[in-house]
Write a protein that holds these residues in place. Sequence first.
Motif, PDB file in Angstrom:
ATOM      1  N   ARG A 337      13.017  13.596   1.400  1.00  0.00           N
ATOM      2  CA  ARG A 337      13.342  14.701   0.490  1.00  0.00           C
ATOM      3  C   ARG A 337      13.417  14.168  -0.951  1.00  0.00           C
ATOM      4  NH1 ARG A 337      16.162  15.780   5.134  1.00  0.00           N
ATOM      5  NH2 ARG A 337      15.771  17.866   6.010  1.00  0.00           N
ATOM      6  N   GLN A 381      23.475  22.760   1.103  1.00  0.00           N
ATOM      7  CA  GLN A 381      22.389  22.936   2.078  1.00  0.00           C
ATOM      8  C   GLN A 381      21.646  21.626   2.300  1.00  0.00           C
ATOM      9  OE1 GLN A 381      21.678  25.209   4.026  1.00  0.00           O
ATOM     10  NE2 GLN A 381      22.186  27.227   3.264  1.00  0.00           N
ATOM     11  N   ARG A 382      21.419  20.911   1.200  1.00  0.00           N
ATOM     12  CA  ARG A 382      20.719  19.638   1.329  1.00  0.00           C
ATOM     13  C   ARG A 382      21.547  18.649   2.155  1.00  0.00           C
ATOM     14  NH1 ARG A 382      19.775  14.699  -1.176  1.00  0.00           N
ATOM     15  NH2 ARG A 382      17.551  14.201  -1.488  1.00  0.00           N
ATOM     16  N   LEU A 385      21.268  19.398   5.861  1.00  0.00           N
ATOM     17  CA  LEU A 385      20.000  18.932   6.432  1.00  0.00           C
ATOM     18  C   LEU A 385      20.029  17.431   6.653  1.00  0.00           C
ATOM     19  CD1 LEU A 385      17.445  21.060   4.339  1.00  0.00           C
ATOM     20  CD2 LEU A 385      18.072  21.371   6.745  1.00  0.00           C
ATOM     21  N   ASP A 389      19.651  15.567  10.268  1.00  0.00           N
ATOM     22  CA  ASP A 389      18.720  14.468  10.542  1.00  0.00           C
ATOM     23  C   ASP A 389      19.439  13.269  11.133  1.00  0.00           C
ATOM     24  OD1 ASP A 389      16.675  16.002   9.601  1.00  0.00           O
ATOM     25  OD2 ASP A 389      16.505  15.001   7.648  1.00  0.00           O
TER      26      ASP A 389
END
Length: 444
Positions: A337, A381-382, A385, A389
Amino acid sequence: MSTDLTASPPAATELHRYAEALLAHLAAKGTAPPAAPSFRDVPGYWLPPAVEALVAILAGEDPLEPLSRAAGRDQQQTALFLCLALAVSGQGSRIHASWLGTAFGELSLDRPVSHGQRSLWLAAARGAYGPAGKIFVLRKLDALAVQEHADPRQWVQAIAPGEPAVVVPPSLVDFPEMAEIPELARPAVAAARLARLRGRCAEITSARQAEHDTAAPLDNASASPAASWAEDEPLAVLRALIGQGGSAGPMASLSSYLLDDLRPGADPHLAAIALHVAAPILRGVAEELEADSRLEPPATLTVPLLGHRILLHPEGPDQASLAAAEESIVTEGVVPRARPWAAMVLIVAGVACFIGAAFATRLLAAAAVAMIGLAGWQLWQRRKLVEADARYVAGQVSELKELAEGAVWALHAYARESDARAKQAAEDAAELTRLIRRGPRAAH
């Protein structure tokens, strides 16, 4: 023959009418019609004296004179007619030993089996000529050494078709993909195939023995006429011999007949003879399968787990291969990302709006709050994620380690099974050899 028949149509009609009635009577009751034959001789044609000889044999009279005339015109057709006619009447024991050899002729691997030969083969297998007739056919087949020209795989597929591509032993039920590894699959498949072959040989020999023990034994001591037979090929050949049958069907090779006779559902009498022919082939196959079933599992083995190849040792999974797999999981499980530039821009803009609000309208303060709030939501939100992961990677790594440990224990269980598997395979091979050694003669 056609010239003689055309020259005397009434004689030919009378002959064929009586011959047809004779065959129907023989197949139903095993005796000649009560009315005496009324046909006349047809010069040069073997059938009239052959019919006279058959009627004399059935009546217990001396058939020598008409038999000599018929044999002088066509010895093989005469012998074939008498052998089959006496067989369908249930009185095959009345044939002369030489007739069977004359009627049968020579078999060859290079030529199709004639309909006459197949019908005699079938009648002998049914016991129409007693043990001697069956042994006659066996010797004819033995003389060709079929096993020297055979593909063992064809014979194994014929006798035990439809075997599974993969055999999963109990120790590998939780790891079925390991059962496909050649080093582990070969012994298990060999043992399973050997057990199937033993089962089919036992099925063939037990069906033969059960038939032998019934009221209509293989030697046809009850003189059962052809009406009690499941097959009509001898009658069909007889009808063709007297000129009443249609066009003959296609002929098959010797190997085709034998392979068909071995397949599940085939006539047990024919299967017993085919099994005798296949005995040398099956013995060789059984020896190979037994040797394969005794193969020791390898000390170390590379197995596929979760799409990664892990080297397993008896003491546990190889750490280097595990580390490489974990690195691959991390690489594949973490999505790259970019930096959160949009959130950063919103934060900077929001701070600027706060500063501007001190000198201007309060609307800038509201815009600042909205922008900073949106930036915070994007960062949250990041973060979610990234955490997802990390959880996925941790779960995959944990599952991989558990599977690797389980696979090691499965290999230990497989190794313990190998002794029992080899012992059972040895028993199967010994029993298979015993069953095929008995052969069709054991029923008499």
